[in-house]
Design a protein around this motif. Structure first.
Motif, short mmCIF file in Angstrom:
data_model
loop_
_atom_site.label_atom_id
_atom_site.label_comp_id
_atom_site.label_asym_id
_atom_site.label_seq_id
_atom_site.Cartn_x
_atom_site.Cartn_y
_atom_site.Cartn_z
N PHE A 127 0.82 -1.22 0.00
CA PHE A 127 0.00 0.00 0.00
C PHE A 127 0.85 1.27 0.00
O PHE A 127 0.36 2.35 0.31
CB PHE A 127 -0.88 0.00 1.27
N GLY A 174 11.70 5.17 2.93
CA GLY A 174 12.70 4.20 3.38
C GLY A 174 12.37 3.52 4.68
O GLY A 174 11.51 3.97 5.44
N SER A 206 10.06 4.74 12.96
CA SER A 206 8.98 3.86 12.55
C SER A 206 9.58 2.73 11.71
O SER A 206 10.35 2.97 10.79
CB SER A 206 7.97 4.64 11.71
N SER A 228 4.94 -0.63 12.19
CA SER A 228 3.90 -0.71 11.16
C SER A 228 3.32 -2.12 11.15
O SER A 228 3.81 -2.99 10.44
CB SER A 228 4.53 -0.40 9.79
N HIS A 230 -0.30 -3.14 10.79
CA HIS A 230 -1.22 -3.14 9.64
C HIS A 230 -2.09 -4.38 9.45
O HIS A 230 -2.99 -4.38 8.61
CB HIS A 230 -0.48 -2.87 8.32
N ASN A 305 -3.79 6.54 2.28
CA ASN A 305 -3.65 7.65 1.33
C ASN A 305 -3.37 7.08 -0.06
O ASN A 305 -2.36 6.40 -0.25
CB ASN A 305 -2.50 8.57 1.75
N GLY A 349 2.86 7.70 3.25
CA GLY A 349 2.84 6.68 2.20
C GLY A 349 2.77 7.24 0.79
O GLY A 349 2.80 6.49 -0.17
N1 SAH Z 1 9.40 2.29 6.52
C1 SAH Z 1 8.88 2.71 7.76
C2 SAH Z 1 8.62 4.18 7.85
C3 SAH Z 1 8.06 4.90 6.66
S1 SAH Z 1 6.37 4.78 6.29
C4 SAH Z 1 7.65 1.93 8.10
O1 SAH Z 1 7.12 1.25 7.24
O2 SAH Z 1 7.24 1.99 9.26
C5 SAH Z 1 5.48 5.62 7.61
C6 SAH Z 1 4.09 5.01 7.87
O3 SAH Z 1 3.19 5.26 6.76
C7 SAH Z 1 4.16 3.51 8.04
O4 SAH Z 1 3.33 3.08 9.09
C8 SAH Z 1 3.63 3.04 6.71
O5 SAH Z 1 3.16 1.73 6.76
C9 SAH Z 1 2.54 4.05 6.44
N2 SAH Z 1 2.08 4.06 5.04
C10 SAH Z 1 2.75 3.64 3.96
N3 SAH Z 1 1.98 3.81 2.84
C11 SAH Z 1 0.83 4.39 3.25
C12 SAH Z 1 -0.33 4.86 2.57
N4 SAH Z 1 -0.43 4.80 1.25
N5 SAH Z 1 -1.33 5.40 3.30
C13 SAH Z 1 -1.20 5.52 4.65
N6 SAH Z 1 -0.11 5.11 5.34
C14 SAH Z 1 0.88 4.54 4.66
#
Ligand code: SAH
Ligand code: SF4
Length: 378
Positions: A127, A174, A206, A228, A230, A305, A349
């Motif tokens: 996602f 990243g 994170s 994360s 999910h 998002n 994201g």
């Molecule tokens: N790589 C790390 C940090 C970056 S992403 C991680 O995965 O934790 C920061 C947060 O945004 C993470 O919880 C990630 O899963 C979430 N995220 C990624 N894509 C997203 C999206 N399209 N919509 C909402 N949250 C998203």
């Protein structure tokens, strides 16, 4: 023949990403006292001064030595966009036509800077726009800290005269724990009283769950941890967050509780992206609650998002409210993240930067394991 002048700065040591302890070692090698290194860190990170000649409390001889041997290499900003809601997004060059993104989210009582740790990401969560871009390379510590330096210099100060950035989250492009070697010194600078002086509550890493590095982080550094998650079971998480095949939920949660125990049982935030019809039913909420009840855990629901080329949809707001309520009834602390900066593609994201020359990542579990291990120990 003398070398071309633009070669000279590259041979100098870039002091921007050096944690204070390392800077003291560097000063020792110059025959200087450690407190001089601390003064230098304050000039750079607290006063925003990078011209050694302007550092008036350092001796002239030391300034000259620094001019000859060192540099403070700042990031090159390619663009800056400001959202209708005040969110700011910068694009920074990261070499060979690549670029990374950094986002500032202002709120009444704080200003949060969301920083990137890699050019792209190899972990390929289903996602995530960054994951869809693939992985190019790790940022070095100077490139990570440079985002904070730049944002503070660029943004107007708060009414109380403090820098606009009060909180830093490693939630940009990243996977920070796949770039441990650079993220650790950067985090140390954020926490250091001689640099950014942020409290551990105000610096959050994170991670999608690289278990051995969660353990390492717990020993090396005291920052807030967000995970994360999910999905509440391995079958679903394997699909959404592929690193789960390597570090499944049980192992991940055990490492989280170990991390919390090392830091006076401080709460860990579990991020949970709300994907319509995928992970957002009340049965999922019950399953999630069973994993976290009675543990030092908070839940942060993130409305998905959307971004081009991705087919997931955001859960309806009523569904998110019901999910939140269900968890709260089990006595969990739950918040829902406010979506900010969507009009400039700066929301969670949505950060894609510019990632070309990427390493191919959708190659199945074995390749991912090799790649993750390589990126993590690089
Ligand atoms: N790589 C790390 C940090 C970056 S992403 C991680 O995965 O934790 C920061 C947060 O945004 C993470 O919880 C990630 O899963 C979430 N995220 C990624 N894509 C997203 C999206 N399209 N919509 C909402 N949250 C998203
Ligand atoms: Fe990488 Fe995090 Fe995006 Fe997953 S959610 S692909 S770990 S940046």
């Amino acid at each position: 023949m003398s070398p071309p002048t633009d070669m000279q700065p590259q041979s100098r040591t870039n002091l921007l990403g050096m944690p204070v302890g390392e800077l003291e070692g560097y000063f020792d090698s110059l025959g200087e006292k450690p407190y001089r290194a601390r003064q230098l860190a304050q000039w750079i990170h607290q006063r925003g001064v990078v011209d050694f000649n302007a550092m008036t409390d350092l001796s002239k001889a030391l300034r000259q030595k620094l001019v000859e041997t060192a540099t403070v290499g700042l990031p090159e900003c390619l663009s800056r966009h400001e959202s209708a809601d005040g969110t700011v997004k910068w694009l920074f060059a990261s070499g060979s036509g690549q670029a990374i993104e950094t986002v500032f989210i202002p709120e009444a009582t704080r200003g949060t800077l969301c920083i990137s740790s890699q050019v792209g990401c190899a972990l390929d969560c289903a996602f995530c726009a960054t994951g869809a871009q693939g992985f190019n390379r790790n940022l070095d510590a100077a490139e990570i800290v440079g985002q904070v330096y730049f944002a503070i210099a660029d943004l107007p100060r708060r009414d109380n005269g403090e820098p606009a950035v009060t909180n830093v989250v490693f939630m940009g492009m990243g996977e920070p724990l796949a770039n441990y070697r650079s993220v650790l010194p950067a985090a140390r600078l954020l926490l250091s009283d001689y640099a950014y002086g942020l409290s551990r509550r105000r610096v959050t890493i994170s991670t999608s769950g690289i278990v051995p590095h969660i353990d390492r982080l717990g020993d090396d550094c005291n920052v807030s941890l967000a995970v994360s998650l999910h999905a509440p079971n391995d079958e679903l998480r394997d699909r959404l967050v592929p690193i789960n095949k390597l570090h499944p939920i049980d192992a991940l949660l055990d490492s989280c509780w170990r991390y919390a125990a090392k830091h006076s049982n401080r709460f860990i935030t579990f991020e949970y992206v709300m994907l319509c019809g995928v992970n957002d039913t009340l049965a999922h909420a019950d399953e999630l609650a069973s994993l976290l009840v009675g543990k030092p855990a908070k839940v942060n629901l993130i409305p998905f998002n959307p971004f081009d080329g991705n087919e997931f949809r955001r859960s309806a707001s009523g569904t998110i409210r019901a999910f939140q309520e269900r968890l709260r009834r089990r006595d969990l602390v739950v918040t829902t993240r406010k979506t900010r900066g969507e009009d400039i593609s700066a929301a969670c994201g949505q950060l894609a930067g510019k990632v070309s020359d990427r390493v191919k990542v959708r190659l199945g579990e074995k390749t991912m394991r090799d790649k993750t291990a390589r990126a993590a120990t690089a």
